[in-house]
Write a protein that holds these residues in place. Structure first.
Motif: not given
Lengths: 228, 289
Positions: A22-35
């Motif tokens: 569960s997670f939420h990404i609002p407008r305007g974000q830069f998100v790294f998915l790592t692993g």
């Protein structure tokens, strides 16, 4: 803009890729998915562009619920996304310009707008001078730039990048990353899956870390928790 | 639509070997259908020649007034099964017998009185040239008071019926088998093309192409290949026909080629196979990507 609610994904062969995410990404974000490899980064992206459907839970993106999408709605969702892959996925028999224009043509864009929009996208990624080159005539970094131009030519509000620097040398990697940062600076949500921690380090962007399909770290949540 | 045609054109020339191979495979599978069709057509042609000889003959009682015969002929001509009625007088019957039955010529020369009766020769319309219809007409003729006897060669007409039925069933089964083989071959050929372009299809879908958009060039391409394959098969069938006809010294009347509409049917069959083959192959592929 993007919301995962208790999402699990198990593939038909029984492999569990995501567990109760569960997670939420609002407008305007830069998100790294790592692993590490197999952590579930690519699965998250493939759920977002509706290549896969969640086994349970709910994935919402740009007002669409992925699990409930009808086949006819999938192209509509994808036209609101730009997707970039490690292996570029360019059409070998088309020039850089044709590869980018293709994304407009398939969506039925007006013919008189295709060429200027294509050239604008190529200029943005610094490849206007190589518009007539075929992918095999371009370096890896340049091919990835063409793929980025194709991803942004429709001005999508969200760009998904699956290990976009994985096949590139350091210089090309930095160039591609800079491009993604520029795209984000224009207000686009960028979600980038990577295991390149050098890239992630010292950036102000959100980091979501996965391990064996579970979310083990989310800088947006954990840093907020650390705030006194 | 312009983009679709461009895609078709590019796809055709990007893989000329695969494109040519698929057209040749379609052509050969339709060629086998064409050859079988040629045999079936000529067999049917021969049977219809035989069927033309199906005739009902009503022999009349001596002394029947010509007015009665004329009126009856008009009635009989109005039967839905009847194509024509020909009156053969006693004298004509004798003259014919003298010409046709050479071995009895002398016997006929010495006759004091003509033993042959007058008759009505009734030809049936093509669709009624079978034993059941001939029997029905014969029964109706027997009801006329001046009719002494009715003959229609029941045995051979029934045999002809049996041959026709058997030929129809065998033709249908073998034709369906050839057709099925052609469908499978064409389906596999088009599937090869689809798999060859799987990466392109996945990219098209990735950038938001609808299934209809992805499908369209394949359908056009499949249809074109079907038409070209059909036309090639027709050409090969014609070459085989000419070769066989000249080799066997057969005339165009006894050994026929397809009529223009039958030829159109072969090309149309190719078109249909190409279209259906593409629909199934692309449809299956799109369901799995």
């Amino acid at each position: 803009m993007i919301r995962f609610t208790h999402v699990s994904k198990t593939f038909p062969n029984g492999t569990g890729a995501l567990r109760d995410l569960s997670f939420h990404i609002p407008r305007g974000q830069f998100v790294f998915l790592t692993g590490h490899s197999g952590a579930g980064k690519s699965t998250i992206l493939s759920l977002l562009y509706a290549h896969d459907r969640p086994s349970s839970g709910e994935v919402k993106i740009s007002g669409y619920t992925v699990g409930a999408l009808r086949a006819s709605e999938v192209p509509k969702l994808r036209r609101r996304l730009g997707v970039i892959f490690q292996d570029f996925r360019l059409l070998e028999h088309r020039t850089a310009e044709e590869n980018v224009a293709f994304a407009l043509e398939v969506t039925g864009a007006r013919r008189d707008t295709i060429s200027p929009r294509t050239m604008r996208a190529l200029t943005r990624v610094g490849l206007a001078g190589k518009a007539r080159a075929y992918p095999k005539e371009l370096s890896g970094g340049e091919q990835q730039r063409v793929a980025i131009a194709r991803a942004i030519v429709n001005d999508p509000p969200i760009v998904l990048a699956d290990e976009p620097t994985g096949n590139l040398d350091e210089r090309a990697r930095n160039g591609v990353f800079q491009l993604l940062k520029d795209i984000h600076a224009g207000g686009t949500v960028v979600i980038m899956a990577t295991h390149d921690m050098d890239l992630v380090r010292d950036t102000p962007y959100r980091i979501v870390e996965l391990r064996e399909g579970e979310l083990v770290y989310d800088s947006a949540v954990d840093e907020a928790d650390d705030t006194p | 639509m312009r983009l679709t045609w461009r895609e078709v054109w590019h796809s055709f020339w990007r893989t000329p070997l695969l494109s040519s191979l698929s057209i040749i495979m379609i052509a050969f599978s339709l060629y086998s259908v064409g050859l079988f069709g040629l045999v079936a057509t000529n067999f049917r042609h021969t049977l219809s020649d035989l069927a033309e000889r199906v005739e009902v003959v009503a022999f009349m009682l001596r002394g029947t007034p010509i007015e009665t015969i004329t009126l009856a002929s008009e009635d009989i001509e109005a039967f839905p099964e009847v194509l024509s009625v020909n009156y053969v007088s006693e004298d004509e019957a004798l003259a014919r017998a003298r010409v046709e039955l050479v071995e009895f010529r002398e016997a006929y020369e010495d006759l004091a009185t003509n033993p042959l009766p007058a008759s009505l020769e009734i030809r049936l319309r093509p669709q009624f040239r079978n034993a059941a219809q001939a029997r029905t007409v014969a029964e109706r003729l027997r009801a006329f008071g001046f009719v002494d006897d009715v003959r229609f060669g029941q045995d051979w007409v029934e045999r002809l019926d049996r041959i026709r039925n058997l030929a129809g069933i065998v033709g249908l089964v073998i034709g369906a088998a050839f057709g099925l083989v052609a469908i499978v071959i064409i389906g596999v050929t088009i599937r090869m093309t689809v798999l060859h372009r799987a990466r392109e299809i996945s990219i098209m879908r990735l950038v938001g192409a609808t299934n209809a958009f992805v499908r369209r060039p394949f359908l056009i391409e499949g249809t074109l290949r079907g038409v070209l394959g059909g036309a090639l098969a027709l050409g090969m069938s014609f070459a085989s026909y000419r070769l066989f006809a000249s080799g066997m010294g057969l005339s165009g009347e006894s050994f026929v080629f397809f009529t223009p509409s039958q030829a159109g049917l072969i090309v149309g069959f190719g078109l249909l196979l190409g279209l259906i083959g593409s629909l199934i192959s692309v449809g299956r592929h799109l369901r799995h990507v």
